[in-house]
Design a protein around this motif. Sequence first.
Motif, PDB file in Angstrom:
ATOM      1  N   TYR A 176       0.794  -1.219   0.000  1.00  0.00           N
ATOM      2  CA  TYR A 176       0.000   0.000   0.000  1.00  0.00           C
ATOM      3  C   TYR A 176       0.831   1.277   0.000  1.00  0.00           C
ATOM      4  N   GLU A 177       2.143   1.172  -0.041  1.00  0.00           N
ATOM      5  CA  GLU A 177       2.978   2.365  -0.105  1.00  0.00           C
ATOM      6  C   GLU A 177       2.859   3.027  -1.472  1.00  0.00           C
ATOM      7  N   ASN A 178       3.223   4.304  -1.543  1.00  0.00           N
ATOM      8  CA  ASN A 178       3.179   5.026  -2.820  1.00  0.00           C
ATOM      9  C   ASN A 178       4.051   4.355  -3.874  1.00  0.00           C
ATOM     10  N   GLU A 179       5.218   3.915  -3.472  1.00  0.00           N
ATOM     11  CA  GLU A 179       6.110   3.185  -4.361  1.00  0.00           C
ATOM     12  C   GLU A 179       6.275   1.780  -3.801  1.00  0.00           C
ATOM     13  N   LYS A 198      10.168   2.300   7.972  1.00  0.00           N
ATOM     14  CA  LYS A 198       9.660   3.669   7.856  1.00  0.00           C
ATOM     15  C   LYS A 198      10.381   4.627   8.799  1.00  0.00           C
TER      16      LYS A 198
END
Length: 176
Positions: free
Chosen positions: A74-77, A121
């Motif tokens: 679900y991360e942007n990249e 993170k």
Amino acid sequence: DIETFGEEDFSRYAAALRILSGSVLTLFLQGKRPQLNLLTDRLMLEEMNNCNAGWKNITLAPDGRFYICPAFYYENEPKCVGSLKTGLHIGDACLYRPDYAPICRRCDAYHCRRCIWQNKKTTLEVNIPSREQCVMAHIEREAARCLLDELHKHGLFANREEIKELSYLDPLDTMD
């Protein structure tokens, strides 16, 4: 938002756990067997118990790719570690194991989430937890320790060894 927690948040969290602990104790004294993972899991565990992302568990996402855990998908990249077509390819796979985590391998907050995604993170490493993760786990550990002490006073959980009191909430405070 654990990475934004400050001392006041930790104090409020510990106070909330004390209140919940009193309720859990009352239920035990009434002959019930409540389960509240933040408090009761540590009473039953004898070793680390978390999701084991990247070590024992891998996520297969809807895109047909493998991820260390769903959070990475679900991360942007998104950072995949393979696919159904190419196979699984985890670089430095040993780093996901608790015995390769210098802090975690000596810790007895066995119910800690040890979140690989949160580690990456906040510390940019998969096997090093953030201060916030450790402090929260040790606040929960302390609440479980106090609960177990109270249960022992009433003859409950007599077969469970006491949880030793610690003088710290962040294991890094003990490192030289």
